[in-house]
Scaffold this motif. Sequence first.
Motif, short mmCIF file in Angstrom:
data_model
loop_
_atom_site.label_atom_id
_atom_site.label_comp_id
_atom_site.label_asym_id
_atom_site.label_seq_id
_atom_site.Cartn_x
_atom_site.Cartn_y
_atom_site.Cartn_z
N SER A 76 72.36 1.56 -28.01
CA SER A 76 71.41 2.41 -28.70
C SER A 76 72.15 3.66 -29.16
O SER A 76 73.21 3.98 -28.64
N CYS A 77 71.56 4.36 -30.11
CA CYS A 77 72.18 5.60 -30.60
C CYS A 77 71.09 6.59 -30.95
O CYS A 77 70.30 6.35 -31.86
N ILE A 108 74.90 -1.56 -32.79
CA ILE A 108 73.86 -0.57 -32.53
C ILE A 108 72.55 -1.24 -32.94
O ILE A 108 72.38 -1.60 -34.11
N VAL A 109 71.63 -1.43 -32.01
CA VAL A 109 70.42 -2.18 -32.34
C VAL A 109 69.15 -1.33 -32.35
O VAL A 109 68.12 -1.76 -32.83
N THR A 110 69.24 -0.12 -31.81
CA THR A 110 68.04 0.73 -31.76
C THR A 110 68.48 2.18 -31.77
O THR A 110 69.59 2.50 -31.33
N GLY A 111 67.64 3.05 -32.30
CA GLY A 111 68.06 4.45 -32.43
C GLY A 111 66.89 5.40 -32.48
O GLY A 111 65.73 5.02 -32.43
#
Lengths: 334, 334
Positions: A76-77, A108-111
């Motif tokens: 995640s970021c 990166i799959v969610t932020g």
Amino acid sequence: MQEFIRKFVIEELDHDFGEIPLSALDDAAIVDGIAFTTDSYTVKPLFFPGGDIGVLSVAGTVNDICVMGAKPLALSCAMIIEEGFSEEDLQRIVKSISLTAKSADVRIVTGDTKVVENGAADGLFINTSGIGRRSDHLDHNIQMVRRSREFKPNWPNDSSVGPGDTIIASGSIGNHGIALLSFREGYGFDTVVHSDAKPLNSLIEDALKIGGITAMKDPTRGGVANLLNEWAEKSHVGIKISEEALPIDDEVLTACEMLGIDPLEIGNEGKVLMAVVPSMADEVLSTIRSRPEGRNAAIIGEVSKEFSGVMMETHTGGKRVVEPPVGDPVPRIC
Amino acid sequence: MQEFIRKFVIEELDHDFGEIPLSALDDAAIVDGIAFTTDSYTVKPLFFPGGDIGVLSVAGTVNDICVMGAKPLALSCAMIIEEGFSEEDLQRIVKSISLTAKSADVRIVTGDTKVVENGAADGLFINTSGIGRRSDHLDHNIQMVRRSREFKPNWPNDSSVGPGDTIIASGSIGNHGIALLSFREGYGFDTVVHSDAKPLNSLIEDALKIGGITAMKDPTRGGVANLLNEWAEKSHVGIKISEEALPIDDEVLTACEMLGIDPLEIGNEGKVLMAVVPSMADEVLSTIRSRPEGRNAAIIGEVSKEFSGVMMETHTGGKRVVEPPVGDPVPRIC
């Protein structure tokens, strides 16, 4: 603060959940077969020789997953951005995140993005959390440990270092902290020291394929001194290292001497220390050295049950106790 | 900023990895059967009527996992603390985190703490990320949808709302944003509005046990207006709501009128909207209403293929287009 966390936060929370729980204070938790870790990056400045906050935020979290013997699956970021922050800088940083993630074969799959008013944050803070699955090579690695001795843990961790283990450093130490410090403070040394920030998952996978590794950890905050003391304390062993054997670049050594900083206490972002059963240590070492990021790898010490804590044989043949650093010798380097 | 994220960040990153990938911009990603989400909390002030940043940081992340039809398994907690921050306040917040996590039956398993110098952050920022597993009741829920019509998605998501679906709100809207805003700005309304921040996993599990839910989402930033527009856009449908049917507490309505704020645009932290096949809607509604946090739940609208976007039938019988909010009408409420 670490004192406060140990005493209060851990006690307050339900801390014994999972295979490697919160109370282990390890690099990642292991819960239901998933390695899970988080880090907030507040490095200052955001761009520095050899990297930027984008490289750091991917490499740091990837490394925390793979030192548990896990393969990073996704990150995640989350960004906290100060109003008025340069869009151009943000684009550069996102490109770094993207390139570093690609190089580590992780997505990166969610932020999340929060913008706060001017003065409420220092430019940009990034949090990355990460999840990973058990490495395909971890069972083989543990089998190779068990050829030498009894070994119970299902995952290598801070408590699984054993007497007799050989300690390997994957490369020169101190580069990241000195790069940050000298660039930030403008010391103007003759040679520019570059940060070593880099994902280590491929190097670690190669080492696991050889096997015999009982613990791995990246010497970030508090450096090698902190890492070895954590191992010694949690594994109830003594660790002896040799000053002679420590891989340290000349320019880092010079900078440390001029600044009066112990290179053992400086944070690294692209290095890993491994404890390995002695029969496998040479093969693990040569595998690491065959990779560019591991070319300066060296055997730096060994584990003993004869004493506790961390001890160093100095250049002059003397002995020095290596204490865990008090406080943060170099603030905001990660 | 949302424009920038859509255009640049998503494009730059490898965004199509997973069952629900980054490009879906949904509440959580689904990767290899794991729901994974992150949020940074920069709420100001840290303590407010009805909650604090600790409640918020657990509830918000738990809710983002369970609206995907997942059961929260573990959270991370990373704090950025401004030097000199009150230890007493930190203890209160950690206690809130602990209590809220217990109430949601979820554990904090990994964490990080960074201390930055005075002026480099605004007191305290918290990031929580979370992981979850597919709910035991999700397959049943989807089966119940399929009794009414064809339904392909494996997880309810922003794109899976269908024509004919009934829209349910789990309770009164606008409370969190108005609580924050009126407390922060010291408006001194006669009645203190309390935040609704609360984990919704039990309520959502109960609703999934009934079944027929095609999508769920919590109306946080941008409120109900933003949520419905995201559904309408991603699911290629039109959504019609009734102003009459919207559950809004009197004091929230009064505050909104005095401040000139649209209650549809205000963020909530303990509410969920559900799209449900019509045959199951009444039973889902009564199940939600049987819980204290769902006692004001109501059917607020329905989904159509006859138009696109979001439309509201007003009290006076007229029709109003509900646009997604431009910018952030109430900053730093989460």
